[in-house]
Design an enzyme around this catalytic site. Structure first.
Site, PDB file in Angstrom:
ATOM      1  N   GLU A 122       0.843  -1.196   0.000  1.00  0.00           N
ATOM      2  CA  GLU A 122       0.000   0.000   0.000  1.00  0.00           C
ATOM      3  C   GLU A 122       0.879   1.247   0.000  1.00  0.00           C
ATOM      4  OE1 GLU A 122      -4.004   1.671   2.216  1.00  0.00           O
ATOM      5  OE2 GLU A 122      -2.562   0.579   3.394  1.00  0.00           O
ATOM      6  N   GLY A 254       2.882   1.111  11.274  1.00  0.00           N
ATOM      7  CA  GLY A 254       2.591   0.323  12.465  1.00  0.00           C
ATOM      8  C   GLY A 254       2.179  -1.081  12.117  1.00  0.00           C
ATOM      9  N   ALA A 255       1.294  -1.194  11.109  1.00  0.00           N
ATOM     10  CA  ALA A 255       0.785  -2.499  10.689  1.00  0.00           C
ATOM     11  C   ALA A 255       0.190  -2.336   9.299  1.00  0.00           C
ATOM     12  CB  ALA A 255      -0.260  -3.017  11.671  1.00  0.00           C
ATOM     13  N   MET A 256      -0.123  -3.474   8.656  1.00  0.00           N
ATOM     14  CA  MET A 256      -0.702  -3.449   7.314  1.00  0.00           C
ATOM     15  C   MET A 256      -1.697  -4.595   7.179  1.00  0.00           C
ATOM     16  SD  MET A 256      -1.067  -2.176   4.344  1.00  0.00           S
ATOM     17  CE  MET A 256      -2.107  -2.884   3.066  1.00  0.00           C
ATOM     18  N   GLU A 257      -2.879  -4.263   6.624  1.00  0.00           N
ATOM     19  CA  GLU A 257      -4.030  -5.156   6.650  1.00  0.00           C
ATOM     20  C   GLU A 257      -4.092  -6.172   5.529  1.00  0.00           C
ATOM     21  OE1 GLU A 257      -5.462  -1.311   4.501  1.00  0.00           O
ATOM     22  OE2 GLU A 257      -4.134  -1.823   6.159  1.00  0.00           O
ATOM     23  N   ASN A 258      -2.971  -6.579   4.946  1.00  0.00           N
ATOM     24  CA  ASN A 258      -3.006  -7.582   3.879  1.00  0.00           C
ATOM     25  C   ASN A 258      -4.044  -8.656   4.216  1.00  0.00           C
ATOM     26  OD1 ASN A 258      -0.386  -6.391   2.931  1.00  0.00           O
ATOM     27  ND2 ASN A 258       0.353  -7.394   4.782  1.00  0.00           N
ATOM     28  N   GLU A 291      -6.640  -3.305  12.304  1.00  0.00           N
ATOM     29  CA  GLU A 291      -6.300  -4.095  11.125  1.00  0.00           C
ATOM     30  C   GLU A 291      -7.368  -5.154  10.818  1.00  0.00           C
ATOM     31  OE1 GLU A 291      -3.989  -2.962   9.297  1.00  0.00           O
ATOM     32  OE2 GLU A 291      -3.318  -1.565  10.842  1.00  0.00           O
ATOM     33  N   HIS A 294     -10.214  -3.705   9.004  1.00  0.00           N
ATOM     34  CA  HIS A 294      -9.874  -3.551   7.583  1.00  0.00           C
ATOM     35  C   HIS A 294     -10.251  -4.781   6.751  1.00  0.00           C
ATOM     36  CE1 HIS A 294      -7.962   0.229   6.876  1.00  0.00           C
ATOM     37  NE2 HIS A 294      -6.987   0.048   7.755  1.00  0.00           N
ATOM     38  N   GLU A 313      -9.675   3.795   6.170  1.00  0.00           N
ATOM     39  CA  GLU A 313      -8.936   4.160   7.370  1.00  0.00           C
ATOM     40  C   GLU A 313      -9.807   4.767   8.462  1.00  0.00           C
ATOM     41  OE1 GLU A 313      -6.238   2.921   7.738  1.00  0.00           O
ATOM     42  OE2 GLU A 313      -5.497   2.540   5.730  1.00  0.00           O
TER      43      GLU A 313
END
Length: 827
Positions: A122, A254-258, A291, A294, A313
């Site tokens: 992203e 911080g984090a990623m919602e894959n 997350e 998401h 978001e």
């Protein structure tokens, strides 16, 4: 190109973790509504070896063109083709160290440095790993195969379908096909991962580096809880057979919602007993909930264009707090939302240099220090206002309608408003267009003439403006009479001014009940403000209203409508305040003013705050107590550092004694570790610096390492500050370089040294990850720039003529500098 849509990506990868390269093959099934002569795909830093197309059961080689500036691959077809088209591309890429695309992340195993490879796509970095149509609306399914060494583990969005051993000694990991989704949600991970599976819900796993699995239980359990809450609230089952929560050492975000493979910084997933503080525990829960939200908002229903990124978001931010509050109502999560999200968003959105939540350009939006407070914090605050307006049940049913209508598809803002309007039968679309499609937010001025309450609105900015804007504002007004009665009115202020009749015996009125609305309020009548102040003093108003009254007043100080002395006098009503929300806001406002003002005003602020904060700290205790209020632990951490800066002898004595014990024994209660290190370092010497260095280098806990880096920015001695500045460039991992810099930029003793450090080391600082470089710029300019404002302004005017790097953040930071200069001059 717009007539061509992807149907399915078959991706084969062979990563080489020794040479940091990977080979890839893509078989891409497309659908062309009309005959096309070429296919356009996005690529970045990929070497394309050949392109082919299947035609009438034949595989035909195609010429191709690469435009590096446009990040584009154009495949020239042998003839005009339509309907289903399959292109096959062989390529190679780098496993880079940029924390973008497919990148490497280092960790220590004993004394050996090892690597994992993970992805961060992203907003538009999937093109670094495979040729694609890298836009959220171009959804497709994905079939992934990864060839790896036998001792390694591969992770992707789908569950592992099977593994096959190859003749070359490697194994091929084949993953189940994904649901239809966007490219930015695809994930590849390769490394020596270990898994911990939830016993209640076997779909949920945490993947860690070797030796970390024992610290994953806390995050694993809350992941399961968040998933359970989401499935019930949204009334749509989680659509994948597994949910991996993956620890990544080097991570810019911080984090990623894959989808099905969420990545986290270590400190935001792993919990270490006796090291992770209570605020750290809450942050873990909030990010996990964010997350997992998401997985529905963004993954299941995706914005049709980046201009609608807020649909991802804002909801994730809102439910990040809502889910935590559901399981831990005693934590005061919504109070923290007001201070951490709403106040942050209002400060950011009070600039001329702002933009609408629905981003006008949209095409290549970047989440950074300038955009996040609008897309995340303002958007989440607007959702809180909508929920207050239509009610909890209509809010939930509207979301269910929205998600069910657009699942596995894309949506725009109006689709959400239509869903809310359908279930609530209220004019949501008209109202929300004014909040989503225009920049800024309003201030409501309130005056009283006889029995008529006059309400007017205009855009609020810190600097003078001539904006001609109006909003449709849902107002909730509490009226108080001389008989002790209270009445609540609801009004929709949809024009510049409106009058309403009130009872003759009304003695006070409070607009924006419990601060659910995203607007500021200015009371023209000082008698009304004084009466509200007396209600604050006797705690007859809820904590949210006590927070809002002084916070709006401080914003008027920054704008120049009233003086700092007026604000300080109003704070006399809060002398006996014992609630977290007003106190944390007052502390933050006083500290902001302290950093901005000249010496005579600094003395006033420190004199007031020192004795006040000592009283609060004595009341809640310097040492954490078992079973104390959750917000007490957070407030203590904030006040201890600030009280020490103001010269509180009691605080300094406690913290320096405790820091001395920490340097000897190596342990301390986690809830005071950060603040004790900050104060200890403030009054420390070279021995303190060396201890920080040794502790930082030996610690394997990211939560502790980040606290040490904050403390690194808290020295008083100029020589140690310069030593710390050099340490940032020489010894701090790239993912964390901004942390001590931001701490120094709000340390009164380091502030005078920050500008020269920035200019002298600009070439190296510019190599920081773009997001982290912007945080450094945003931290240094507004305060450190005040001492040499003309020089700073001239420098960046020339800088922006030469490069676009951090341009938007520089512009908003220069505006913040101007606001601070005006505030200092006015007081």
């Amino acid at each position: 190109m717009s007539q061509v849509h992807p149907i399915n990506y078959k991706i084969w990868l062979e990563p080489d973790l020794s040479n940091f390269k990977f080979s890839g093959r893509l078989e891409l099934l497309l659908d062309a509504a009309n005959p096309v002569k070429e296919i356009g795909l996005n690529i970045l830093e990929l070497a394309i070896w050949n392109c082919k197309v299947t035609s009438e059961d034949l595989v035909v080689e195609c010429p191709f063109l690469v435009n590096t500036q446009k990040e584009e691959l154009r495949i020239l077809l042998p003839q005009a083709m339509s309907a289903r088209i399959t292109v096959i591309i062989d390529y190679q890429g780098h496993i880079n160290n940029k924390m973008a695309g497919l990148y490497r992340s280092a960790y220590l195993s004993g004394k050996e440095t090892k690597y994992i490879a993970v992805t961060q796509f992203e907003e538009s970095d999937a093109r670094r790993a495979f040729p694609c149509m890298d836009h959220p609306a171009k959804k497709a399914t994905f079939d992934v195969e990864i060839d790896i060494d036998p001792h390694l583990v591969a992770i992707s969005n789908g569950a592992v379908q099977k593994e096959r051993h190859l003749e070359n000694g490697k194994k091929r990991v084949i993953f189940a096909q994904t649901p239809k989704m966007s490219t930015y949600l695809v994930f590849f991970g390769i490394g020596e991962f270990e898994f911990l599976q939830d016993k209640t819900d076997p779909r949920v796993h945490v993947a860690t580096l070797p030796g970390m699995k024992e610290y994953a239980q806390f995050g694993l359990e809350f992941s399961r809880k968040s998933l359970e809450y989401s499935e019930i609230y949204y009334a749509i089952p989680y659509p994948l057979p597994k949910l991996d929560m993956i620890v990544v050492p080097d991570f810019a975000y911080g984090a990623m919602e894959n989808w099905g493979a969420i990545t986290f910084r270590e400190n935001l997933l792993l919990h270490y007993p006796d090291i992770t503080s209570r605020s750290g525990e809450e942050r873990i829960c909030e990010v996990i909930a964010h997350e997992i939200a998401h997985q529905w908002f963004g993954n299941l229903v995706t914005p049709s264009d980046w201009k609608y990124l807020w649909l991802n978001e804002s909801f994730a931010t809102y439910f990040g707090y809502g889910i935590v509050d559901h399981y831990y109502p005693q934590w005061g999560t919504w109070e923290q939302f007001l201070q951490g999200q709403t106040a942050t968003a209002m400060t950011r959105d009070s600039l001329h240099e702002t933009f609408a939540i629905e981003i006008p350009s949209g095409e290549h939006v970047i989440i950074n220090a300038g955009t996040a407070p609008i897309i995340y914090s303002k958007g989440g605050s607007i959702l809180r206002m909508v929920q207050g307006y239509i009610g909890n049940e209509n809010f939930r049913n509207g979301l269910r309608h929205y998600l069910k209508t657009y699942e596995y598809n894309c949506a725009a803002s109006h689709h959400l408003w239509e869903s809310f309007e359908t279930v609530s039968h209220r004019p949501i679309q008209l109202m929300m267009k004014s909040w989503i499609e225009q920049p800024g937010f309003p201030i409501v001025e309130v005056s009283c003439e006889g029995t008529e309450l006059i309400l007017s609105q205009k855009r609020f900015t810190f600097l003078p403006n001539h904006f001609d804007q109006t909003w449709v504002i849902p107002l909730t007004i509490n009226l108080f009479t001389d008989q002790g009665d209270a009445q609540q009115l609801t009004v929709l202020l949809d024009k510049p001014q409106k009058s309403i009749e009130i009872e003759k015996n009304t003695i006070a009125y409070k607009v924006n009940d419990q601060q659910t609305g995203f607007y500021r309020v200015k009371y023209v009548d000082p008698k009304n403000l004084a009466e509200l102040g007396r209600r604050v003093e006797n705690q007859l108003l809820p904590a949210e209203d006590r927070w809002g009254l002084q916070n709006d007043l401080f914003a008027l100080v920054k704008r120049g409508d009233t003086s700092l002395d007026d604000y300080l006098r109003f704070l006399s009503y809060y002398e006996n305040e014992d609630s977290y929300l007003p106190l944390t806001s007052i502390a933050a406002n006083l500290f902001t003013a302290y950093l901005i003002m000249q010496e005579n005003q600094k003395v006033k602020i420190s004199s007031l705050a020192k004795s006040w904060f000592e009283t609060v700290l004595s009341h809640i205790g310097f040492d954490p107590v078992e079973g104390e209020k959750h917000t007490n632990s957070i407030l203590r951490e904030q006040l201890m550092w600030q009280a020490a800066l103001y010269g509180s002898t009691k605080t300094i004595q406690f913290a320096t004694d405790t820091f001395s014990s920490l340097m000897k024994s190596g342990s301390i209660h986690p809830d005071i570790m950060k603040s004790v290190m900050q104060v200890g370092v403030l009054h420390g010497n070279l021995q303190a610096f060396n201890w920080l260095d040794e502790r930082f280098q030996s610690s394997r806990v990211e939560h502790e390492r980040m606290n040490i880096l904050i403390a690194l920015g808290c020295f008083k001695d100029p020589d140690l500050i310069k030593k710390a500045q050099n340490y940032v460039l020489e010894a701090v991992p790239a993912r964390n370089t901004f942390i001590p810099v931001v701490a120094m930029a709000s340390n009164p003793f380091a502030i005078p040294l920050m500008w020269d450090w920035y200019v002298t080391n600009l070439a190296r600082i510019e190599q920081f990850h773009p997001l982290l470089y912007e945080r450094v710029v945003a931290a240094i300019i507004p305060i450190s720039g005040m001492q040499r404002a003309d020089e700073v302004k001239a420098f960046f005017e020339d800088y922006m003529n030469k490069t676009d790097k951090a341009r938007d953040v520089i512009k908003l930071s220069l505006e913040n500098l101007e606001i601070n200069l005006r505030m200092r001059a006015a007081n």
